[in-house]
Design a protein around this motif. Sequence first.
Motif: not given
Length: 83
Positions: A82, A52, A79, A67, A64-65
Amino acid sequence: MGTLEHLAHPGAEIAVRVTPRASHNAVVIEGGAIRVYVTVVPEDGKANDAVRKLLASELGVAKSRLVLVRGQTARDKVFRLED
């Protein structure tokens, strides 16, 4: 600057093939497929976190964007970026 910035749009699903315990961290595009090599071991989510972080760096977005939507314990992962 990342090499995959053209894929960085909200809602994009990015499929990757992961190789843990590699000799170095890298993101490589081979035949249209994205391969991610990480040096960490695939236990307790360490490899997923490393993937990630590396993928976010290449996309030019915050980690953090990203997921993880499929492949928690598999080498093939998807992935989603977001908003």
